[in-house]
Design an enzyme around this catalytic site. Structure first.
Site, PDB file in Angstrom:
ATOM      1  N   ASP A   1     -13.185   1.440  -6.977  1.00 46.76           N
ATOM      2  CA  ASP A   1     -13.349   2.804  -7.623  1.00 46.76           C
ATOM      3  C   ASP A   1     -13.840   2.578  -8.990  1.00 46.76           C
ATOM      4  O   ASP A   1     -13.647   1.455  -9.585  1.00 46.76           O
ATOM      5  CB  ASP A   1     -12.029   3.321  -7.446  1.00 46.76           C
ATOM      6  CG  ASP A   1     -11.144   2.799  -8.910  1.00 46.76           C
ATOM      7  OD1 ASP A   1     -11.003   3.561  -9.648  1.00 46.76           O
ATOM      8  OD2 ASP A   1     -10.617   1.885  -8.761  1.00 46.76           O
TER       9      ASP A   1
ATOM     10  N   ASP B   1      -3.696   6.791  -8.065  1.00 45.44           N
ATOM     11  CA  ASP B   1      -3.237   5.589  -8.921  1.00 45.44           C
ATOM     12  C   ASP B   1      -1.803   5.869  -9.402  1.00 45.44           C
ATOM     13  O   ASP B   1      -1.404   7.023  -9.437  1.00 45.44           O
ATOM     14  CB  ASP B   1      -4.496   5.059 -10.026  1.00 45.44           C
ATOM     15  CG  ASP B   1      -4.626   6.266 -10.814  1.00 45.44           C
ATOM     16  OD1 ASP B   1      -3.750   7.110 -11.034  1.00 45.44           O
ATOM     17  OD2 ASP B   1      -5.481   6.320 -11.739  1.00 45.44           O
TER      18      ASP B   1
END
Length: 376
Positions: free
Chosen positions: A271, A89
C-alpha cells in the site's frame, strides 16, 4: 485463508480468501485515508480500474467522522459503498508520526489530536474496538513504529512492548468477534514485525509472532528513513521466518521498483499514498517511468499519458489537454491523473501475477527496471 498457487523464484502467486471476497496476490491496496481516495475518485471508479482492496485509516476515521458514526451507518463497506475487502491500519503509525506531543506507556499512547489538539488515548484494545466499529475486512495490530535509525536499546524495548500489545490485540479481537452486535464477526487480524534496521531483532520478533497463528503478517517500520538497500536487507532477513501459508504485507512501500524487488523477495501485499499524491501534482507513471505533465514540452503533446494504457484518462484525453487543466486549476486534472496512476499500479500487479504464473518473473522484473531507467 491464504493459498499459495505458484512460485517463481521467491515470488509468490496466491489467493487470500476473506469475508468480503478473494484477493489475488501480489496485490496493491489503494489508499483511501478517510474512506475516499483523494482526487475525487469514487468506489465505482475503483472497480472500473481493477482495485481489489481499499485501505482506510483508523486514526483519521476515529477523529472524523468518528468510528461510532461509521458503525451506526452499517460499517465502512456500506458507508462508502464498497463490497470488496477493506484493510484498516491500526492508527499506530499516525499516532507516532503526526502527534508532536505523545506519551508512550505500557497500556498505550496518550497523544494530541492533529486537528484540534485535544488529548486522546489509544492502546491495543482501543484500536481493536475502533476497527471493529469500522467493520473492516482486515484489522492491523496496534504497534509502535520507530524511526530509522534508532538506538538499539530503545528498539529492543519497543519490540518487546509491541509483542505484548499484539497479544492484547488478539485477545480483544477474539472478544469483539464473539459479540452479538459486531457488524463483521469474522474480522481478520494481521500482526506487524518491527525491529528497525537490526536484522537479529527483526528475525527474533518474526519468529515470536509467527507462533501466534494470525491471519497474516506485515513488515512495518520501513520506508521511514532507511536506504532501499537496508529495506531489501531487512525483507530478506524477515520473510524466511514468517509462515509460508499466510500473506506477507510490506507496509507503506509503493515505489514501483521497490514493489518489484519486494515481490522478488516473497511479499504479497502493498500500500502507498504515492500514486494518488503524485497524480494530484501532475506526476504520472508510464512505461518509461514517471513524467511531470507540467513540463513545457507537453504543451503540444497530443499523445495520451501512456500509449497503450486502457485507463479512462488515456482512452479519452491527451497530455496537452490534461496539462491545460492543471494550469487552469481545474479539478478534473487531478481526477484524471489519480485515476491513471491507480490504474497503472493495479495493472502492474496484474502483470506481476501473470509473470509469476508463467514463471518468467525474473525476466519481467529486469525488463521493467530497464524500461523505467530509475524513474519509477
Amino acid at each position: 485463508m491464504y493459498k499459495l498457487l505458484k512460485k517463481s523464484g521467491k515470488a509468490r502467486r496466491g489467493e487470500f480468501t476473506t469475508p468480503h471476497g478473494v484477493i489475488q496476490t501480489p496485490v496493491f491496496m489503494n489508499v483511501g485515508t478517510l474512506a475516499a481516495i483523494k482526487g475525487a475518485v469514487s468506489s465505482m471508479d475503483l472497480k472500473e480500474i481493477g482495485c481489489q482492496v481499499e485501505l482506510s485509516n483508523t486514526y483519521h476515521l476515529h477523529l472524523r467522522p468518528g468510528d461510532e458514526v461509521v458503525k451506526k451507518m452499517g460499517g465502512l463497506h456500506k458507508f462508502m459503498n464498497w463490497d470488496r475487502p477493506i484493510l484498516t491500519d491500526s492508527g499506530g503509525f499516525q499516532v507516532f508520526s503526526l502527534s508532536k506531543i505523545r506519551k508512550i506507556q505500557e497500556e498505550g499512547v496518550y497523544f494530541n489530536s492533529h486537528i484540534d489538539g485535544r488529548k486522546i488515548f489509544m492502546g491495543p484494545e482501543e484500536s481493536m474496538r475502533i476497527q471493529s466499529n469500522l467493520a473492516s475486512t482486515i484489522a492491523m495490530a496496534f504497534d509502535e513504529c520507530v524511526e530509522n535509525p534508532a538506538p538499539r536499546e530503545y528498539v529492543e524495548k519497543s519490540v518487546e512492548r509491541t509483542t505484548r500489545w499484539l497479544h492484547r490485540c488478539k485477545d480483544e479481537m477474539n472478544r469483539l468477534n464473539s459479540l452479538p452486535d459486531t457488524i463483521n464477526n469474522k474480522q481478520m487480524l494481521f500482526g506487524i514485525n518491527q525491529g528497525g534496521t537490526y536484522e537479529d531483532i527483526r528475525i527474533e520478533h518474526a519468529k515470536t509472532i509467527a507462533k501466534m497463528d494470525l491471519d497474516g503478517y506485515a513488515i512495518g517500520g520501513l520506508a521511514v528513513g532507511e536506504s532501499h538497500e537496508d529495506m531489501y536487507r531487512i525483507i530478506d532477513a524477515v520473510v524466511p521466518h514468517l509462515p509460508e501459508d499466510k500473506p506477507i504485507y510490506l507496509m507503506g512501500v509503493g515505489i514501483p521498483s521497490n514493489i518489484l524487488e519486494a515481490v522478488d523477495r516473497g511479499v504479497d501485499f502493498f500500500d502507498c499514498v504515492l500514486p494518488a499524491r503524485n497524480g494530484r501534482h501532475a506526476h504520472v507513471f508510464t512505461k518509461e517511468g514517471k513524467i511531470n505533465l507540467l513540463n513545457a514540452k507537453f504543451e503540444l503533446d497530443d499523445k495520451p499519458i501512456d500509449e497503450g494504457c486502457q485507463c479512462p484518462a488515456c482512452k479519452h484525453y491527451t497530455r496537452s489537454y490534461i496539462r491545460h487543466l492543471f494550469k487552469a486549476k481545474e479539478m478534473l486534472a487531478m481526477r484524471l491523473c489519480v485515476l491513471h496512476n491507480l490504474y497503472f499500479y493495479n495493472n502492474l500487479m496484474e502483470e506481476i501475477r501473470d509473470a509469476i504464473d508463467g514463471d518468467y518473473f525474473k525476466e519481467y522484473k529486469e525488463r521493467k527496471l530497464k524500461e523505467w531507467g530509475g524513474r519509477a
